[in-house]
Design a protein around this motif. Sequence first.
Motif, PDB file in Angstrom:
ATOM      1  N   VAL A  11       0.822  -1.206   0.000  1.00  0.00           N
ATOM      2  CA  VAL A  11       0.000   0.000   0.000  1.00  0.00           C
ATOM      3  C   VAL A  11       0.862   1.266   0.000  1.00  0.00           C
ATOM      4  CG1 VAL A  11      -1.960  -1.141   1.074  1.00  0.00           C
ATOM      5  CG2 VAL A  11      -0.236  -0.048   2.522  1.00  0.00           C
ATOM      6  N   GLY A  12       2.162   1.086  -0.167  1.00  0.00           N
ATOM      7  CA  GLY A  12       3.048   2.234  -0.311  1.00  0.00           C
ATOM      8  C   GLY A  12       3.329   2.991   0.969  1.00  0.00           C
ATOM      9  N   ALA A  13       3.204   2.338   2.089  1.00  0.00           N
ATOM     10  CA  ALA A  13       3.407   3.005   3.376  1.00  0.00           C
ATOM     11  C   ALA A  13       4.861   3.410   3.600  1.00  0.00           C
ATOM     12  CB  ALA A  13       2.936   2.107   4.519  1.00  0.00           C
ATOM     13  N   GLY A  14       5.775   2.705   2.985  1.00  0.00           N
ATOM     14  CA  GLY A  14       7.183   3.091   3.064  1.00  0.00           C
ATOM     15  C   GLY A  14       7.916   2.643   4.314  1.00  0.00           C
ATOM     16  N   MET A  15       7.258   1.913   5.174  1.00  0.00           N
ATOM     17  CA  MET A  15       7.910   1.504   6.421  1.00  0.00           C
ATOM     18  C   MET A  15       9.108   0.591   6.163  1.00  0.00           C
ATOM     19  SD  MET A  15       6.319   3.187   8.610  1.00  0.00           S
ATOM     20  CE  MET A  15       7.061   2.483  10.082  1.00  0.00           C
ATOM     21  N   CYS A  16       9.005  -0.238   5.156  1.00  0.00           N
ATOM     22  CA  CYS A  16      10.114  -1.142   4.849  1.00  0.00           C
ATOM     23  C   CYS A  16      11.352  -0.349   4.435  1.00  0.00           C
ATOM     24  CB  CYS A  16       9.708  -2.118   3.751  1.00  0.00           C
ATOM     25  SG  CYS A  16       9.166  -1.330   2.223  1.00  0.00           S
ATOM     26  N   VAL A  17      11.159   0.715   3.677  1.00  0.00           N
ATOM     27  CA  VAL A  17      12.283   1.531   3.217  1.00  0.00           C
ATOM     28  C   VAL A  17      12.932   2.262   4.385  1.00  0.00           C
ATOM     29  CG1 VAL A  17      12.968   3.359   1.634  1.00  0.00           C
ATOM     30  CG2 VAL A  17      11.150   1.778   0.989  1.00  0.00           C
ATOM     31  N   LEU A  18      12.102   2.749   5.294  1.00  0.00           N
ATOM     32  CA  LEU A  18      12.644   3.419   6.478  1.00  0.00           C
ATOM     33  C   LEU A  18      13.416   2.435   7.348  1.00  0.00           C
ATOM     34  CD1 LEU A  18       9.599   5.645   7.480  1.00  0.00           C
ATOM     35  CD2 LEU A  18      11.765   6.404   6.537  1.00  0.00           C
ATOM     36  N   THR A  19      12.946   1.206   7.391  1.00  0.00           N
ATOM     37  CA  THR A  19      13.540   0.203   8.283  1.00  0.00           C
ATOM     38  C   THR A  19      14.783  -0.440   7.680  1.00  0.00           C
ATOM     39  OG1 THR A  19      11.335  -0.250   9.148  1.00  0.00           O
ATOM     40  CG2 THR A  19      13.038  -1.902   9.582  1.00  0.00           C
ATOM     41  N   ALA A  20      14.750  -0.690   6.394  1.00  0.00           N
ATOM     42  CA  ALA A  20      15.860  -1.385   5.733  1.00  0.00           C
ATOM     43  C   ALA A  20      16.111  -0.766   4.353  1.00  0.00           C
ATOM     44  CB  ALA A  20      15.536  -2.875   5.600  1.00  0.00           C
ATOM     45  N   PRO A  21      16.692   0.428   4.330  1.00  0.00           N
ATOM     46  CA  PRO A  21      16.847   1.145   3.058  1.00  0.00           C
ATOM     47  C   PRO A  21      17.813   0.491   2.088  1.00  0.00           C
ATOM     48  CG  PRO A  21      17.957   2.305   4.843  1.00  0.00           C
ATOM     49  CD  PRO A  21      17.156   1.208   5.481  1.00  0.00           C
ATOM     50  N   GLU A  22      18.631  -0.422   2.561  1.00  0.00           N
ATOM     51  CA  GLU A  22      19.542  -1.110   1.649  1.00  0.00           C
ATOM     52  C   GLU A  22      18.883  -2.311   0.988  1.00  0.00           C
ATOM     53  OE1 GLU A  22      22.427  -1.651   4.690  1.00  0.00           O
ATOM     54  OE2 GLU A  22      23.803  -0.208   3.786  1.00  0.00           O
ATOM     55  N   VAL A  23      17.723  -2.692   1.495  1.00  0.00           N
ATOM     56  CA  VAL A  23      17.024  -3.875   0.979  1.00  0.00           C
ATOM     57  C   VAL A  23      15.795  -3.489   0.156  1.00  0.00           C
ATOM     58  CG1 VAL A  23      15.878  -6.042   1.621  1.00  0.00           C
ATOM     59  CG2 VAL A  23      17.830  -5.210   2.970  1.00  0.00           C
ATOM     60  N   PHE A  24      15.145  -2.369   0.530  1.00  0.00           N
ATOM     61  CA  PHE A  24      13.886  -1.990  -0.117  1.00  0.00           C
ATOM     62  C   PHE A  24      13.955  -0.555  -0.642  1.00  0.00           C
ATOM     63  CE2 PHE A  24      12.910  -4.883   3.411  1.00  0.00           C
ATOM     64  CZ  PHE A  24      12.278  -5.918   2.735  1.00  0.00           C
ATOM     65  N   ASP A  25      13.180  -0.323  -1.689  1.00  0.00           N
ATOM     66  CA  ASP A  25      12.959   1.022  -2.208  1.00  0.00           C
ATOM     67  C   ASP A  25      11.499   1.087  -2.630  1.00  0.00           C
ATOM     68  OD1 ASP A  25      13.391   3.617  -2.992  1.00  0.00           O
ATOM     69  OD2 ASP A  25      14.848   3.137  -4.565  1.00  0.00           O
ATOM     70  N   GLN A  26      11.065   2.272  -3.061  1.00  0.00           N
ATOM     71  CA  GLN A  26       9.708   2.433  -3.564  1.00  0.00           C
ATOM     72  C   GLN A  26       9.776   3.012  -4.960  1.00  0.00           C
ATOM     73  OE1 GLN A  26       8.692   4.621   0.240  1.00  0.00           O
ATOM     74  NE2 GLN A  26       6.650   3.972  -0.385  1.00  0.00           N
TER      75      GLN A  26
END
Length: 64
Positions: A11-26
């Motif tokens: 849903v594009g919340a972005g929590m994954c990017v904040l938590t693991a920016p080397e693993v996830f992007d949007q």
Amino acid sequence: MRVVVDRERCVGAGMCVLTAPEVFDQDDEEGRVLLLDASPTTDRQVAARAAVTVCPSGAVAVTG
Ligand code: SF4
């Protein structure tokens, strides 16, 4: 460890990017998750596991 994402559930919340920016992007269009690193090294695995917990839509999973 293997990381998988389900872009249909995201849903594009972005929590994954904040938590693991080397693993996830949007992506720039809808803000849906992009997987940067499907086989994170040990130093990235804690953050990748945390992303599973913080994702509000259950779009992130890890195995191993
Ligand atoms: S935290 Fe979950 S819903 Fe939010 S961008 Fe990441 S995968 Fe998508």
